[in-house]
Write a protein that holds these residues in place. Structure first.
Motif, PDB file in Angstrom:
ATOM      1  N   PRO A   1      21.645 -35.958  -4.509  1.00 56.16           N
ATOM      2  CA  PRO A   1      21.116 -35.121  -5.602  1.00 56.16           C
ATOM      3  C   PRO A   1      21.913 -33.824  -5.747  1.00 56.16           C
ATOM      4  O   PRO A   1      21.415 -32.753  -5.454  1.00 56.16           O
ATOM      5  CB  PRO A   1      19.675 -34.819  -5.167  1.00 56.16           C
TER       6      PRO A   1
ATOM      7  N   ASN B   1      15.108 -30.718  -5.679  1.00 58.63           N
ATOM      8  CA  ASN B   1      16.282 -31.084  -6.481  1.00 58.63           C
ATOM      9  C   ASN B   1      16.143 -30.529  -7.891  1.00 58.63           C
ATOM     10  O   ASN B   1      17.091 -29.993  -8.473  1.00 58.63           O
ATOM     11  CB  ASN B   1      16.426 -32.611  -6.564  1.00 58.63           C
TER      12      ASN B   1
ATOM     13  N   PHE C   1       4.212 -45.559  -7.159  1.00 58.36           N
ATOM     14  CA  PHE C   1       3.048 -45.599  -6.268  1.00 58.36           C
ATOM     15  C   PHE C   1       2.095 -44.415  -6.494  1.00 58.36           C
ATOM     16  O   PHE C   1       0.954 -44.457  -6.058  1.00 58.36           O
ATOM     17  CB  PHE C   1       3.478 -45.733  -4.791  1.00 58.36           C
TER      18      PHE C   1
ATOM     19  N   LEU D   1       7.037 -37.494   5.720  1.00 57.66           N
ATOM     20  CA  LEU D   1       6.773 -36.138   5.222  1.00 57.66           C
ATOM     21  C   LEU D   1       6.728 -35.081   6.318  1.00 57.66           C
ATOM     22  O   LEU D   1       7.083 -33.925   6.089  1.00 57.66           O
ATOM     23  CB  LEU D   1       5.444 -36.119   4.456  1.00 57.66           C
TER      24      LEU D   1
ATOM     25  N   GLY E   1      17.364 -32.725  -0.240  1.00 57.85           N
ATOM     26  CA  GLY E   1      16.586 -33.578  -1.129  1.00 57.85           C
ATOM     27  C   GLY E   1      15.184 -33.028  -1.330  1.00 57.85           C
ATOM     28  O   GLY E   1      14.958 -31.823  -1.238  1.00 57.85           O
ATOM     29  N   GLY E   2      14.241 -33.945  -1.565  1.00 56.52           N
ATOM     30  CA  GLY E   2      12.891 -33.530  -1.962  1.00 56.52           C
ATOM     31  C   GLY E   2      12.928 -33.414  -3.469  1.00 56.52           C
ATOM     32  O   GLY E   2      13.690 -32.600  -4.020  1.00 56.52           O
TER      33      GLY E   2
ATOM     34  N   LEU F   1       6.340 -44.071   1.047  1.00 63.58           N
ATOM     35  CA  LEU F   1       6.065 -43.333   2.274  1.00 63.58           C
ATOM     36  C   LEU F   1       6.286 -44.312   3.416  1.00 63.58           C
ATOM     37  O   LEU F   1       5.804 -45.449   3.354  1.00 63.58           O
ATOM     38  CB  LEU F   1       4.602 -42.879   2.285  1.00 63.58           C
TER      39      LEU F   1
ATOM     40  N   CYS G   1      14.097 -38.089   4.305  1.00 66.84           N
ATOM     41  CA  CYS G   1      14.057 -39.275   3.446  1.00 66.84           C
ATOM     42  C   CYS G   1      15.277 -40.139   3.750  1.00 66.84           C
ATOM     43  O   CYS G   1      16.413 -39.659   3.635  1.00 66.84           O
ATOM     44  CB  CYS G   1      14.065 -38.835   1.979  1.00 66.84           C
TER      45      CYS G   1
ATOM     46  N   ASP H   1      17.681 -35.465   2.891  1.00 67.99           N
ATOM     47  CA  ASP H   1      18.031 -36.867   2.630  1.00 67.99           C
ATOM     48  C   ASP H   1      19.108 -37.316   3.613  1.00 67.99           C
ATOM     49  O   ASP H   1      20.101 -36.607   3.826  1.00 67.99           O
ATOM     50  CB  ASP H   1      18.573 -37.022   1.197  1.00 67.99           C
TER      51      ASP H   1
HETATM   52  C1  26A Z   1       6.044 -38.278  -0.754  1.00 70.61           C
HETATM   53  N1  26A Z   1       7.377 -38.783  -1.024  1.00 70.61           N
HETATM   54  C2  26A Z   1       7.554 -40.188  -0.849  1.00 70.61           C
HETATM   55  C3  26A Z   1       8.386 -37.933  -1.467  1.00 70.61           C
HETATM   56  C4  26A Z   1       9.716 -38.362  -1.706  1.00 70.61           C
HETATM   57  C5  26A Z   1      10.635 -37.439  -2.220  1.00 70.61           C
HETATM   58  N2  26A Z   1      10.314 -36.164  -2.485  1.00 70.61           N
HETATM   59  C6  26A Z   1       9.052 -35.805  -2.226  1.00 70.61           C
HETATM   60  N3  26A Z   1       8.097 -36.642  -1.721  1.00 70.61           N
HETATM   61  N4  26A Z   1      10.370 -39.539  -1.540  1.00 70.61           N
HETATM   62  C7  26A Z   1      11.639 -39.349  -1.941  1.00 70.61           C
HETATM   63  N5  26A Z   1      11.806 -38.083  -2.350  1.00 70.61           N
HETATM   64  C8  26A Z   1      13.018 -37.436  -2.849  1.00 70.61           C
HETATM   65  O1  26A Z   1      13.312 -37.949  -4.102  1.00 70.61           O
HETATM   66  C9  26A Z   1      14.668 -37.607  -4.364  1.00 70.61           C
HETATM   67  C10 26A Z   1      15.229 -38.515  -5.406  1.00 70.61           C
HETATM   68  O2  26A Z   1      14.494 -38.454  -6.561  1.00 70.61           O
HETATM   69  C11 26A Z   1      14.243 -37.678  -2.001  1.00 70.61           C
HETATM   70  O3  26A Z   1      14.352 -36.687  -1.011  1.00 70.61           O
HETATM   71  C12 26A Z   1      15.376 -37.635  -3.019  1.00 70.61           C
HETATM   72  O4  26A Z   1      16.181 -36.482  -2.887  1.00 70.61           O
END
Ligand code: 26A
Length: 356
Positions: free
Chosen positions: A347, A67, A198, A136, A62-63, A39, A121, A15
């Protein structure tokens, strides 16, 4: 050697956070909503270099599922949690690996060769809102073959709780299905997070395919509303009804009921079960179904940012579940970690560990 009790799967992301003082400028510049998760489209791609160069940023691990893995690890003994996802062979990966290691999460990454890079992110803060804009990169190169790697297969064989972030459905439904079916056929518990509006909106087909193998579904109010709309429920269907409908949706292992948890930020959390008296083991809901759990108050001036709060709620819940706590306690631990996360940049949780 004993294997981890919990396995989480998701998109590993670094993040890059811009705080509220500069956030609104970037929301406008890149046409982002203040509270959303998307995305990145072509028009958003310059945002990463732009904020790194021109804004004051914080880098944090993040991710969503990663988290949650760190959240679950917070309440469990050392080495109880493993995490899988796909990364590049780069510095971002090293940062994520170090963050996991510091919090006792085993990173069983699938590492892609260069030029693939670890995903990122852009987290644009404004007030208490957060806008997540993700690229991604290597994360979407995950292949189901990773599940058969000896280290991973061994973790899958030993784990009792499996957590999948809904975000993975953007590219990896095959791996989600394989993991969930394997776990469920062995009587293990499968937890899915809806992750973002989404997902039910644009990945409904994939979600419907996975849902029958899910024992516990977690989402927030906007994700539940997006599901309701995508599923053709009447407009303004109350959230409690949406949760009840989701709990009752078809299930591959019908002898084990489904539990649906809907968080609503600072407002109460709802829990619905498809069969309250025989809910997954210790998760009975006999007194009320759906049941409402008030969220303890957190003073506005204690909130640093809300990035990751939902993931940490899920982590606290999952960790407590793996400890064998009952439903009320699992929700309570979830609320505590969600709030703890709101007091940190990104996070993150509080160290040295607080008692939860
Ligand atoms: C596919 N996408 C859009 C995502 C994410 C995501 N983690 C996985 N796939 N988009 C945002 N995040 C993560 O959500 C956390 C907050 O809930 C961010 O990295 C962030 O730490």
């Amino acid at each position: 050697m004993s294997t981890p009790l919990v396995l989480c799967m998701g998109n590993p992301l670094l993040d890059i956070q811009v705080d509220s003082s500069e956030g609104p400028k970037y929301l406008e510049k890149y046409d982002l909503k203040s509270n959303d998760a998307i995305l990145a489209e072509e028009k958003h791609m310059p945002i990463y270099d732009d904020i790194v160069k021109n804004a004051k940023v914080d880098y944090v691990a993040g991710g969503a599922g990663q988290n949650t893995a760190r959240g679950a690890a917070y309440v469990l003994p050392e080495k109880s949690v493993a995490y899988i996802g796909s990364v590049g062979d780069d510095d971002l990966m090293k940062t994520l690996r170090a963050a996991n290691e510091a919090e006792s999460v085993i990173s069983a990454y699938q590492v892609q060769p260069a030029p693939a890079r670890t995903g990122a992110c852009a987290v644009i803060l404004s007030g208490h809102d957060r806008s997540l804009c993700t690229t991604l990169r290597a994360a979407e190169l995950f292949t189901a073959s990773h599940l058969a790697q000896p280290e991973v297969a061994n973790i899958i064989a030993g784990a009792k709780y499996f957590y999948i972030e809904g975000y993975f459905l953007t590219h990896g439904v095959e791996s989600c299905l394989e993991l969930a079916k394997t776990a469920s056929s062995r009587g293990k518990t499968v937890v899915l997070n809806l992750s973002a509006p989404f997902i039910p909106q644009f990945f409904k087909v994939q979600l419907e395919e996975l849902l029958p193998h899910v024992d516990i579904l977690i989402g927030n109010e906007s994700e539940a509303a997006a599901y309701a709309e995508a599923a053709g429920m009447e407009k303004d269907t109350p959230l409690a009804q949406v949760a009840t409908n989701l709990a009752a949706a078809s299930k591959s292992n019908a002898s084990r009921p489904r539990l649906v948890i809907v968080t609503q930020g600072a407002s109460s959390t709802l829990v619905a079960s498809s069969s309250p008296s025989v809910s997954p083991s210790n998760l009975k809901l006999e007194d009320e179904n759906p049941k409402t759990y008030p969220v303890p108050k957190l003073a506005a001036d204690k909130i640093v940012d809300t990035n990751g709060a939902g993931d940490m709620f899920a982590g606290g819940f999952l960790g407590a579940l793996a400890l064998g706590k009952d439903l009320d306690e699992c929700i309570e631990v979830g609320h505590k970690l969600g709030q703890m996360c709101c007091g940190q940049i990104g996070p993150k949780l509080v160290f040295p560990k607080e008692k939860v």
